[in-house]
Design a protein around this motif. Structure first.
Motif, PDB file in Angstrom:
ATOM      1  N   LYS A 110      41.269  80.745 126.406  1.00 25.52           N
ATOM      2  CA  LYS A 110      41.075  81.932 125.558  1.00 25.52           C
ATOM      3  C   LYS A 110      40.307  83.005 126.328  1.00 25.52           C
ATOM      4  CE  LYS A 110      38.474  82.602 121.584  1.00 25.52           C
ATOM      5  NZ  LYS A 110      37.871  82.168 120.345  1.00 25.52           N
ATOM      6  N   MET A 118      45.160  86.000 116.330  1.00 29.66           N
ATOM      7  CA  MET A 118      46.338  85.166 116.119  1.00 29.66           C
ATOM      8  C   MET A 118      47.555  85.670 116.897  1.00 29.66           C
ATOM      9  SD  MET A 118      45.494  82.573 114.443  1.00 29.66           S
ATOM     10  CE  MET A 118      47.086  81.909 114.028  1.00 29.66           C
ATOM     11  N   LYS A 119      47.567  86.951 117.232  1.00 26.41           N
ATOM     12  CA  LYS A 119      48.700  87.491 117.973  1.00 26.41           C
ATOM     13  C   LYS A 119      48.798  86.892 119.374  1.00 26.41           C
ATOM     14  CE  LYS A 119      46.364  91.690 119.641  1.00 26.41           C
ATOM     15  NZ  LYS A 119      45.162  91.004 119.988  1.00 26.41           N
ATOM     16  N   MET A 121      48.206  83.655 119.998  1.00 27.48           N
ATOM     17  CA  MET A 121      48.348  82.201 119.886  1.00 27.48           C
ATOM     18  C   MET A 121      49.460  81.664 120.783  1.00 27.48           C
ATOM     19  SD  MET A 121      48.571  79.801 116.572  1.00 27.48           S
ATOM     20  CE  MET A 121      48.835  78.057 116.718  1.00 27.48           C
ATOM     21  N   MET A 125      48.860  78.833 123.607  1.00 25.93           N
ATOM     22  CA  MET A 125      49.570  77.560 123.500  1.00 25.93           C
ATOM     23  C   MET A 125      50.417  77.291 124.742  1.00 25.93           C
ATOM     24  SD  MET A 125      48.789  75.799 120.833  1.00 25.93           S
ATOM     25  CE  MET A 125      50.118  74.620 120.826  1.00 25.93           C
ATOM     26  N   SER A 142      47.623  72.643 118.379  1.00 23.54           N
ATOM     27  CA  SER A 142      48.047  73.855 117.676  1.00 23.54           C
ATOM     28  C   SER A 142      47.068  74.222 116.572  1.00 23.54           C
ATOM     29  CB  SER A 142      49.442  73.640 117.067  1.00 23.54           C
ATOM     30  OG  SER A 142      49.838  74.744 116.309  1.00 23.54           O
ATOM     31  N   ALA A 143      46.637  73.242 115.816  1.00 26.05           N
ATOM     32  CA  ALA A 143      45.663  73.487 114.752  1.00 26.05           C
ATOM     33  C   ALA A 143      44.320  73.937 115.348  1.00 26.05           C
ATOM     34  CB  ALA A 143      45.473  72.248 113.902  1.00 26.05           C
ATOM     35  N   VAL A 145      43.865  75.504 118.229  1.00 28.34           N
ATOM     36  CA  VAL A 145      44.024  76.882 118.747  1.00 28.34           C
ATOM     37  C   VAL A 145      43.973  77.870 117.590  1.00 28.34           C
ATOM     38  CG1 VAL A 145      45.640  78.490 119.850  1.00 28.34           C
ATOM     39  CG2 VAL A 145      45.261  76.234 120.845  1.00 28.34           C
ATOM     40  N   LYS A 146      44.643  77.532 116.503  1.00 29.37           N
ATOM     41  CA  LYS A 146      44.660  78.406 115.332  1.00 29.37           C
ATOM     42  C   LYS A 146      43.248  78.613 114.807  1.00 29.37           C
ATOM     43  CE  LYS A 146      48.201  78.135 112.627  1.00 29.37           C
ATOM     44  NZ  LYS A 146      49.190  77.692 111.627  1.00 29.37           N
ATOM     45  N   ALA A 147      42.474  77.540 114.755  1.00 28.86           N
ATOM     46  CA  ALA A 147      41.086  77.628 114.282  1.00 28.86           C
ATOM     47  C   ALA A 147      40.231  78.452 115.247  1.00 28.86           C
ATOM     48  CB  ALA A 147      40.493  76.234 114.126  1.00 28.86           C
ATOM     49  N   LEU A 149      41.210  80.873 117.210  1.00 28.39           N
ATOM     50  CA  LEU A 149      41.605  82.283 117.253  1.00 28.39           C
ATOM     51  C   LEU A 149      41.381  83.013 115.931  1.00 28.39           C
ATOM     52  CD1 LEU A 149      44.889  82.052 119.342  1.00 28.39           C
ATOM     53  CD2 LEU A 149      42.688  82.946 120.081  1.00 28.39           C
ATOM     54  N   SER A 150      41.144  82.294 114.864  1.00 25.72           N
ATOM     55  CA  SER A 150      40.959  82.985 113.574  1.00 25.72           C
ATOM     56  C   SER A 150      39.523  83.329 113.319  1.00 25.72           C
ATOM     57  CB  SER A 150      41.496  82.134 112.432  1.00 25.72           C
ATOM     58  OG  SER A 150      40.897  80.873 112.409  1.00 25.72           O
TER      59      SER A 150
END
Length: 150
Positions: A110, A118-119, A121, A125, A142-143, A145-147, A149-150
């Motif tokens: 990151k 999120m854009k 992600m 990934m 994936s989960a 990364v989502k956490a 980046l949010s």
């Protein structure tokens, strides 16, 4: 190479009379052989260990889904058989990264990419998969990364 480990394990299982392990290892070899046939048509072949790890990870994922379905259907004996196969398959997988290592890898990527939302992600990934695909469960990553980046 992982292939050599698998062949040695099959020979050991045959000598020991371990029918369950021998059957699971035969399934592994069959899946790898099918993937080898698929790879022949590609212009750029995949690294051998990477290919074997991908096949093994897919097999584990399929069996875990089967275990869940068998338990929902109240078929514990079938779930136990699948769990035994998962244990045999996981013997050949490289050590998986734990949550802390995964989080550290995500943060490093990151920061390196300058990802902020999120854009980004997809980029994070892709880089995570390129660097750590063999030692990381990408569905769990994936989960994470989502956490992150949010």
């Amino acid at each position: 190479m992982i292939r050599d480990d698998i062949k040695a394990a099959q020979i050991a299982a045959m000598k020991a009379g371990d029918k369950d392990s021998r059957n699971a290892i035969s399934l592994i070899q069959s899946a790898i052989k099918n993937r080898d046939i698929e790879e022949r048509t590609k212009a750029q072949p995949t690294d051998d260990d990477t290919l074997v790890v991908e096949v093994l990870q897919k097999m584990v994922k399929q069996r875990r889904e089967s275990i869940e379905m068998f338990r929902k259907g109240d078929r514990e004996e079938l779930a136990k058989a699948e769990e035994a196969e998962v244990a045999v398959i996981e013997r050949f997988l490289p050590q998986q990264m734990n949550e802390a290592e995964t989080a550290a890898a995500i943060e490093a990527i990151k920061a390196e990419l300058g990802a902020s939302g999120m854009k980004d992600m997809g980029r994070v990934m892709a880089e995570l998969k390129a660097r750590h695909a063999s030692s990381l469960d990408m569905s769990k990553a994936s989960a994470a990364v989502k956490a992150a980046l949010s």
